[in-house]
Design a protein around this motif. Structure first.
Motif, PDB file in Angstrom:
ATOM      1  N   MET A 192       0.811  -1.207   0.000  1.00  0.00           N
ATOM      2  CA  MET A 192       0.000   0.000   0.000  1.00  0.00           C
ATOM      3  C   MET A 192       0.851   1.267   0.000  1.00  0.00           C
ATOM      4  O   MET A 192       0.336   2.347  -0.213  1.00  0.00           O
ATOM      5  CB  MET A 192      -0.925   0.014   1.223  1.00  0.00           C
ATOM      6  N   ALA A 193       2.149   1.155   0.242  1.00  0.00           N
ATOM      7  CA  ALA A 193       2.997   2.342   0.390  1.00  0.00           C
ATOM      8  C   ALA A 193       3.110   3.116  -0.915  1.00  0.00           C
ATOM      9  O   ALA A 193       3.042   4.337  -0.925  1.00  0.00           O
ATOM     10  CB  ALA A 193       4.373   1.938   0.887  1.00  0.00           C
ATOM     11  N   ALA A 194       3.292   2.444  -2.028  1.00  0.00           N
ATOM     12  CA  ALA A 194       3.459   3.141  -3.305  1.00  0.00           C
ATOM     13  C   ALA A 194       2.098   3.413  -3.932  1.00  0.00           C
ATOM     14  O   ALA A 194       1.265   2.532  -4.050  1.00  0.00           O
ATOM     15  CB  ALA A 194       4.311   2.290  -4.243  1.00  0.00           C
ATOM     16  N   ALA A 195       1.888   4.667  -4.336  1.00  0.00           N
ATOM     17  CA  ALA A 195       0.625   5.034  -4.980  1.00  0.00           C
ATOM     18  C   ALA A 195       0.652   4.580  -6.434  1.00  0.00           C
ATOM     19  O   ALA A 195       1.668   4.688  -7.115  1.00  0.00           O
ATOM     20  CB  ALA A 195       0.407   6.533  -4.900  1.00  0.00           C
ATOM     21  N   ARG A 196      -0.469   4.068  -6.890  1.00  0.00           N
ATOM     22  CA  ARG A 196      -0.560   3.638  -8.276  1.00  0.00           C
ATOM     23  C   ARG A 196      -0.605   4.864  -9.179  1.00  0.00           C
ATOM     24  O   ARG A 196      -1.171   5.891  -8.809  1.00  0.00           O
ATOM     25  CB  ARG A 196      -1.795   2.779  -8.472  1.00  0.00           C
ATOM     26  N   PRO A 197      -0.050   4.776 -10.367  1.00  0.00           N
ATOM     27  CA  PRO A 197      -0.095   5.931 -11.280  1.00  0.00           C
ATOM     28  C   PRO A 197      -1.514   6.362 -11.619  1.00  0.00           C
ATOM     29  O   PRO A 197      -1.768   7.544 -11.819  1.00  0.00           O
ATOM     30  CB  PRO A 197       0.639   5.429 -12.530  1.00  0.00           C
ATOM     31  N   GLN A 198      -2.462   5.425 -11.669  1.00  0.00           N
ATOM     32  CA  GLN A 198      -3.846   5.779 -11.983  1.00  0.00           C
ATOM     33  C   GLN A 198      -4.438   6.655 -10.887  1.00  0.00           C
ATOM     34  O   GLN A 198      -5.189   7.584 -11.170  1.00  0.00           O
ATOM     35  CB  GLN A 198      -4.680   4.516 -12.147  1.00  0.00           C
ATOM     36  N   ASP A 199      -4.105   6.352  -9.622  1.00  0.00           N
ATOM     37  CA  ASP A 199      -4.608   7.169  -8.523  1.00  0.00           C
ATOM     38  C   ASP A 199      -4.032   8.578  -8.587  1.00  0.00           C
ATOM     39  O   ASP A 199      -4.717   9.549  -8.302  1.00  0.00           O
ATOM     40  CB  ASP A 199      -4.259   6.532  -7.180  1.00  0.00           C
ATOM     41  N   ARG A 200      -2.771   8.676  -8.956  1.00  0.00           N
ATOM     42  CA  ARG A 200      -2.123   9.981  -9.041  1.00  0.00           C
ATOM     43  C   ARG A 200      -2.752  10.817 -10.154  1.00  0.00           C
ATOM     44  O   ARG A 200      -3.012  12.007  -9.977  1.00  0.00           O
ATOM     45  CB  ARG A 200      -0.633   9.795  -9.284  1.00  0.00           C
ATOM     46  N   VAL A 201      -3.028  10.211 -11.294  1.00  0.00           N
ATOM     47  CA  VAL A 201      -3.646  10.930 -12.413  1.00  0.00           C
ATOM     48  C   VAL A 201      -5.057  11.361 -12.040  1.00  0.00           C
ATOM     49  O   VAL A 201      -5.472  12.494 -12.318  1.00  0.00           O
ATOM     50  CB  VAL A 201      -3.651  10.054 -13.683  1.00  0.00           C
ATOM     51  N   ALA A 202      -5.800  10.468 -11.395  1.00  0.00           N
ATOM     52  CA  ALA A 202      -7.171  10.797 -10.996  1.00  0.00           C
ATOM     53  C   ALA A 202      -7.187  11.961 -10.010  1.00  0.00           C
ATOM     54  O   ALA A 202      -8.025  12.859 -10.118  1.00  0.00           O
ATOM     55  CB  ALA A 202      -7.855   9.579 -10.395  1.00  0.00           C
ATOM     56  N   SER A 203      -6.265  11.961  -9.060  1.00  0.00           N
ATOM     57  CA  SER A 203      -6.237  13.054  -8.085  1.00  0.00           C
ATOM     58  C   SER A 203      -5.820  14.359  -8.748  1.00  0.00           C
ATOM     59  O   SER A 203      -6.310  15.429  -8.376  1.00  0.00           O
ATOM     60  CB  SER A 203      -5.314  12.716  -6.918  1.00  0.00           C
ATOM     61  N   MET A 204      -4.935  14.294  -9.749  1.00  0.00           N
ATOM     62  CA  MET A 204      -4.555  15.511 -10.468  1.00  0.00           C
ATOM     63  C   MET A 204      -5.729  16.064 -11.265  1.00  0.00           C
ATOM     64  O   MET A 204      -5.924  17.282 -11.329  1.00  0.00           O
ATOM     65  CB  MET A 204      -3.374  15.228 -11.397  1.00  0.00           C
ATOM     66  N   ILE A 205      -6.542  15.189 -11.852  1.00  0.00           N
ATOM     67  CA  ILE A 205      -7.718  15.635 -12.603  1.00  0.00           C
ATOM     68  C   ILE A 205      -8.724  16.297 -11.670  1.00  0.00           C
ATOM     69  O   ILE A 205      -9.286  17.356 -11.979  1.00  0.00           O
ATOM     70  CB  ILE A 205      -8.347  14.456 -13.366  1.00  0.00           C
ATOM     71  N   VAL A 206      -8.944  15.693 -10.505  1.00  0.00           N
ATOM     72  CA  VAL A 206      -9.895  16.257  -9.539  1.00  0.00           C
ATOM     73  C   VAL A 206      -9.404  17.606  -9.037  1.00  0.00           C
ATOM     74  O   VAL A 206     -10.182  18.570  -8.950  1.00  0.00           O
ATOM     75  CB  VAL A 206     -10.129  15.267  -8.376  1.00  0.00           C
ATOM     76  N   CYS A 207      -8.119  17.716  -8.730  1.00  0.00           N
ATOM     77  CA  CYS A 207      -7.570  18.988  -8.253  1.00  0.00           C
ATOM     78  C   CYS A 207      -7.640  20.062  -9.339  1.00  0.00           C
ATOM     79  O   CYS A 207      -7.939  21.226  -9.051  1.00  0.00           O
ATOM     80  CB  CYS A 207      -6.133  18.795  -7.784  1.00  0.00           C
ATOM     81  N   SER A 208      -7.380  19.686 -10.576  1.00  0.00           N
ATOM     82  CA  SER A 208      -7.468  20.644 -11.677  1.00  0.00           C
ATOM     83  C   SER A 208      -8.900  21.118 -11.880  1.00  0.00           C
ATOM     84  O   SER A 208      -9.141  22.315 -12.086  1.00  0.00           O
ATOM     85  CB  SER A 208      -6.956  20.016 -12.968  1.00  0.00           C
ATOM     86  N   ALA A 209      -9.852  20.200 -11.812  1.00  0.00           N
ATOM     87  CA  ALA A 209     -11.259  20.577 -11.962  1.00  0.00           C
ATOM     88  C   ALA A 209     -11.699  21.502 -10.825  1.00  0.00           C
ATOM     89  O   ALA A 209     -12.443  22.464 -11.058  1.00  0.00           O
ATOM     90  CB  ALA A 209     -12.138  19.336 -12.007  1.00  0.00           C
ATOM     91  N   ALA A 210     -11.237  21.216  -9.616  1.00  0.00           N
ATOM     92  CA  ALA A 210     -11.573  22.080  -8.481  1.00  0.00           C
ATOM     93  C   ALA A 210     -10.971  23.466  -8.667  1.00  0.00           C
ATOM     94  O   ALA A 210     -11.609  24.487  -8.359  1.00  0.00           O
ATOM     95  CB  ALA A 210     -11.088  21.451  -7.179  1.00  0.00           C
ATOM     96  N   GLY A 211      -9.763  23.533  -9.183  1.00  0.00           N
ATOM     97  CA  GLY A 211      -9.125  24.827  -9.432  1.00  0.00           C
ATOM     98  C   GLY A 211      -9.849  25.633 -10.493  1.00  0.00           C
ATOM     99  O   GLY A 211     -10.064  26.835 -10.344  1.00  0.00           O
ATOM    100  N   VAL A 212     -10.255  24.966 -11.583  1.00  0.00           N
ATOM    101  CA  VAL A 212     -10.994  25.658 -12.644  1.00  0.00           C
ATOM    102  C   VAL A 212     -12.341  26.142 -12.126  1.00  0.00           C
ATOM    103  O   VAL A 212     -12.777  27.264 -12.429  1.00  0.00           O
ATOM    104  CB  VAL A 212     -11.154  24.736 -13.871  1.00  0.00           C
ATOM    105  N   GLY A 213     -13.021  25.317 -11.338  1.00  0.00           N
ATOM    106  CA  GLY A 213     -14.298  25.720 -10.760  1.00  0.00           C
ATOM    107  C   GLY A 213     -14.154  26.915  -9.833  1.00  0.00           C
ATOM    108  O   GLY A 213     -14.973  27.839  -9.858  1.00  0.00           O
ATOM    109  N   THR A 214     -13.088  26.903  -9.044  1.00  0.00           N
ATOM    110  CA  THR A 214     -12.836  28.027  -8.137  1.00  0.00           C
ATOM    111  C   THR A 214     -12.569  29.305  -8.922  1.00  0.00           C
ATOM    112  O   THR A 214     -13.087  30.377  -8.572  1.00  0.00           O
ATOM    113  CB  THR A 214     -11.646  27.707  -7.221  1.00  0.00           C
ATOM    114  N   LEU A 215     -11.773  29.204  -9.977  1.00  0.00           N
ATOM    115  CA  LEU A 215     -11.506  30.379 -10.803  1.00  0.00           C
ATOM    116  C   LEU A 215     -12.776  30.900 -11.470  1.00  0.00           C
ATOM    117  O   LEU A 215     -12.967  32.118 -11.585  1.00  0.00           O
ATOM    118  CB  LEU A 215     -10.457  30.056 -11.859  1.00  0.00           C
ATOM    119  N   ALA A 216     -13.655  30.000 -11.905  1.00  0.00           N
ATOM    120  CA  ALA A 216     -14.910  30.424 -12.527  1.00  0.00           C
ATOM    121  C   ALA A 216     -15.800  31.166 -11.532  1.00  0.00           C
ATOM    122  O   ALA A 216     -16.390  32.204 -11.864  1.00  0.00           O
ATOM    123  CB  ALA A 216     -15.646  29.222 -13.100  1.00  0.00           C
TER     124      ALA A 216
END
Length: 64
Positions: free
Chosen positions: A12-36
């Protein structure tokens, strides 16, 4: 008693690349929503409520 070769903690220590990409997409969407929302609030305070709503209505009517 037999011990497992690898423990779940080690797996469980190493994060899967899919989880990292998904979290980056969610953070980017939250940032765009905040800017809007901040942009809409800035336009509201600059132009006033009547002009803001007329601009939104004109934009929606231009789409249809």
């Amino acid at each position: 008693m037999v011990q497992p070769i690898s423990t779940q903690q080690g797996m469980m220590a190493a994060a899967r690349p899919q989880d990292r990409v998904a979290s980056m997409i969610v953070c980017s969407a939250a940032g765009v929503g905040t800017l809007a929302v901040l942009g809409a609030a800035a336009l509201w305070f600059h132009y006033g409520a009547a002009v803001f709503f007329e601009t939104i209505a004109a934009g929606i009517s231009a789409c249809f």
